[in-house]
Scaffold this active site. Structure first.
Site, PDB file in Angstrom:
ATOM      1  N   ALA A  73       0.877  -1.273  -0.136  1.00 11.46           N
ATOM      2  CA  ALA A  73      -0.010  -0.010  -0.095  1.00 11.46           C
ATOM      3  C   ALA A  73       0.966   1.201   0.110  1.00 11.46           C
ATOM      4  CB  ALA A  73      -1.037   0.193   1.248  1.00 11.46           C
ATOM      5  N   GLU A 106      -3.214 -12.478  -2.464  1.00  6.98           N
ATOM      6  CA  GLU A 106      -4.962 -12.331  -2.888  1.00  6.98           C
ATOM      7  C   GLU A 106      -5.215 -10.829  -3.135  1.00  6.98           C
ATOM      8  OE1 GLU A 106      -4.507 -14.051   0.377  1.00  6.98           O
ATOM      9  OE2 GLU A 106      -4.899 -16.097  -0.293  1.00  6.98           O
ATOM     10  N   ASN A 111     -10.202  -4.869  -7.781  1.00  5.31           N
ATOM     11  CA  ASN A 111      -8.871  -3.820  -7.570  1.00  5.31           C
ATOM     12  C   ASN A 111      -8.043  -4.017  -8.786  1.00  5.31           C
ATOM     13  OD1 ASN A 111      -6.701  -2.378  -6.781  1.00  5.31           O
ATOM     14  ND2 ASN A 111      -6.711  -3.478  -4.698  1.00  5.31           N
ATOM     15  N   TYR A 118       0.618  -6.345 -10.213  1.00  3.23           N
ATOM     16  CA  TYR A 118       1.141  -7.505 -10.144  1.00  3.23           C
ATOM     17  C   TYR A 118       1.299  -8.063 -11.580  1.00  3.23           C
ATOM     18  CZ  TYR A 118      -0.793  -6.627  -5.403  1.00  3.23           C
ATOM     19  OH  TYR A 118      -0.957  -6.092  -4.151  1.00  3.23           O
TER      20      TYR A 118
HETATM   21  C1  LIG Z   1      -1.874  -0.727  -5.592  1.00  5.39           C
HETATM   22  C2  LIG Z   1      -0.960   0.409  -5.094  1.00  5.39           C
HETATM   23  C3  LIG Z   1       0.090   0.039  -4.185  1.00  5.39           C
HETATM   24  C4  LIG Z   1      -0.140   0.810  -6.481  1.00  5.39           C
HETATM   25  O1  LIG Z   1       0.705   2.040  -6.262  1.00  5.39           O
HETATM   26  P1  LIG Z   1       1.015   3.301  -7.273  1.00  5.39           P
HETATM   27  O2  LIG Z   1       2.136   3.673  -6.688  1.00  5.39           O
HETATM   28  O3  LIG Z   1      -0.287   3.705  -7.431  1.00  5.39           O
HETATM   29  O4  LIG Z   1       1.239   2.294  -8.560  1.00  5.39           O
HETATM   30  P2  LIG Z   1       2.385   2.754  -9.820  1.00  5.39           P
HETATM   31  O5  LIG Z   1       2.471   4.225  -9.946  1.00  5.39           O
HETATM   32  O6  LIG Z   1       3.677   2.164  -9.392  1.00  5.39           O
HETATM   33  O7  LIG Z   1       1.808   1.898 -11.008  1.00  5.39           O
HETATM   34  C5  LIG Z   1       2.148   0.583 -11.106  1.00  5.39           C
HETATM   35  C6  LIG Z   1       1.183  -0.035 -12.022  1.00  5.39           C
HETATM   36  O8  LIG Z   1      -0.103  -0.212 -11.321  1.00  5.39           O
HETATM   37  C7  LIG Z   1      -1.213   0.107 -12.229  1.00  5.39           C
HETATM   38  N1  LIG Z   1      -1.751   1.478 -12.145  1.00  5.39           N
HETATM   39  C8  LIG Z   1      -1.370   2.469 -11.131  1.00  5.39           C
HETATM   40  N2  LIG Z   1      -2.231   3.406 -11.012  1.00  5.39           N
HETATM   41  C9  LIG Z   1      -3.403   3.059 -11.888  1.00  5.39           C
HETATM   42  C10 LIG Z   1      -4.568   3.509 -12.476  1.00  5.39           C
HETATM   43  N3  LIG Z   1      -4.854   4.607 -11.744  1.00  5.39           N
HETATM   44  N4  LIG Z   1      -5.507   2.798 -13.106  1.00  5.39           N
HETATM   45  C11 LIG Z   1      -5.132   1.642 -13.637  1.00  5.39           C
HETATM   46  N5  LIG Z   1      -4.101   1.113 -13.049  1.00  5.39           N
HETATM   47  C12 LIG Z   1      -2.874   1.765 -12.588  1.00  5.39           C
HETATM   48  C13 LIG Z   1      -0.535   0.161 -13.617  1.00  5.39           C
HETATM   49  O9  LIG Z   1      -0.439  -1.294 -14.128  1.00  5.39           O
HETATM   50  C14 LIG Z   1       0.949   0.781 -13.405  1.00  5.39           C
HETATM   51  O10 LIG Z   1       1.856   0.425 -14.442  1.00  5.39           O
HETATM   52  P3  LIG Z   1       1.853   1.512 -15.637  1.00  5.39           P
HETATM   53  O11 LIG Z   1       1.920   2.871 -15.084  1.00  5.39           O
HETATM   54  O12 LIG Z   1       3.112   1.008 -16.342  1.00  5.39           O
HETATM   55  O13 LIG Z   1       0.558   1.186 -16.087  1.00  5.39           O
HETATM   56  C15 LIG Z   1      -1.484   1.620  -4.643  1.00  5.39           C
HETATM   57  O14 LIG Z   1      -2.530   2.197  -5.698  1.00  5.39           O
HETATM   58  C16 LIG Z   1      -2.425   1.512  -3.409  1.00  5.39           C
HETATM   59  O15 LIG Z   1      -1.841   1.629  -2.397  1.00  5.39           O
HETATM   60  N6  LIG Z   1      -3.624   1.296  -3.608  1.00  5.39           N
HETATM   61  C17 LIG Z   1      -4.438   0.837  -2.250  1.00  5.39           C
HETATM   62  C18 LIG Z   1      -4.122  -0.266  -1.465  1.00  5.39           C
HETATM   63  C19 LIG Z   1      -4.348  -1.647  -2.358  1.00  5.39           C
HETATM   64  O16 LIG Z   1      -5.393  -1.852  -3.091  1.00  5.39           O
HETATM   65  N7  LIG Z   1      -3.159  -2.478  -2.096  1.00  5.39           N
HETATM   66  C20 LIG Z   1      -3.182  -3.763  -2.959  1.00  5.39           C
HETATM   67  C21 LIG Z   1      -3.923  -4.879  -2.206  1.00  5.39           C
HETATM   68  S1  LIG Z   1      -3.749  -6.267  -2.907  1.00  5.39           S
END
Ligand SMILES: CC(C)(COP(=O)(O)OP(=O)(O)OC[C@H]1O[C@@H](n2cnc3c(N)ncnc32)[C@H](O)[C@@H]1OP(=O)(O)O)[C@@H](O)C(=O)NCCC(=O)NCCS
Length: 149
Positions: A73, A106, A111, A118
């Site tokens: 997260a 999981e 999401n 992933y």
């Molecule tokens: C999931 C999470 C950790 C991703 O971190 P992030 O820093 O926002 O993601 P990144 O900027 O590193 O992006 C990595 C990839 O995630 C996906 N992604 C990121 N933002 C996205 C968006 N707004 N819409 C769709 N895909 C997205 C893409 O595949 C992206 O790769 P790309 O930019 O080459 O397309 C973050 O969104 C988060 O904390 N979410 C809430 C908690 C959560 O759901 N955790 C996972 C539990 S299983």
């Protein structure tokens, strides 16, 4: 570009990690959950730090040659800058250093963001746990990365 560092989590980090946890998840882990994780020999948690503040964290259980991801997260205001990807890449590196060959997790079926993250590391969906998330009855996808990148 946000300058960040990543290091292993310790008990002093629990407040910062809880802030991320509570913002990121509808049913966040409790403080006791993290206290227990810090004592669990199988656990490995990392934190991402920006200007002294914890902005993200990730964790896993290392079970023989499998790494089971518990959580990943980022604070909302730091999302979308490839920092989650950097965090995940570091978790995978740490897993490999400790003998993991494969990784599983999981994820909520809805999401899309996490599933996209992933997939970038080669995770594929291998199964569904029906009604895994009790509060909404939502299914979890079980994703595996058989050969860590
Ligand atoms: C999931 C999470 C950790 C991703 O971190 P992030 O820093 O926002 O993601 P990144 O900027 O590193 O992006 C990595 C990839 O995630 C996906 N992604 C990121 N933002 C996205 C968006 N707004 N819409 C769709 N895909 C997205 C893409 O595949 C992206 O790769 P790309 O930019 O080459 O397309 C973050 O969104 C988060 O904390 N979410 C809430 C908690 C959560 O759901 N955790 C996972 C539990 S299983």
């Amino acid at each position: 570009m946000t300058a960040v560092s990543i290091r292993r989590m310790n008990e002093m980090d629990i407040d910062g990690v809880l802030a991320v946890e509570q913002q990121a998840f509808t049913v966040p882990w409790s403080r006791d959950g993290f206290v227990n994780e810090m004592k669990n020999e199988l656990s490995h948690y990392i934190v991402m730090v920006h200007e002294g503040k914890i902005i993200g964290y990730a964790g896993m259980w290392l079970i023989v040659d499998e790494a089971h991801v518990t959580n990943v997260a980022m604070l909302a205001e730091y999302r979308g800058q490839k920092l989650g990807e950097k965090l995940m890449a570091t978790l995978i590196e740490r897993a490999k250093e400790r003998g993991a060959l494969s990784m599983t997790l999981e994820v909520r079926a809805s999401n899309t963001v996490a599933k996209g993250l992933y997939a970038k590391f080669g995770f594929v969906s291998r199964g569904v746990r029906r009604n895994y998330y009790a509060e909404t009855g939502e299914d979890a996808l079980v994703m595996w990365c058989d050969q860590l990148p």
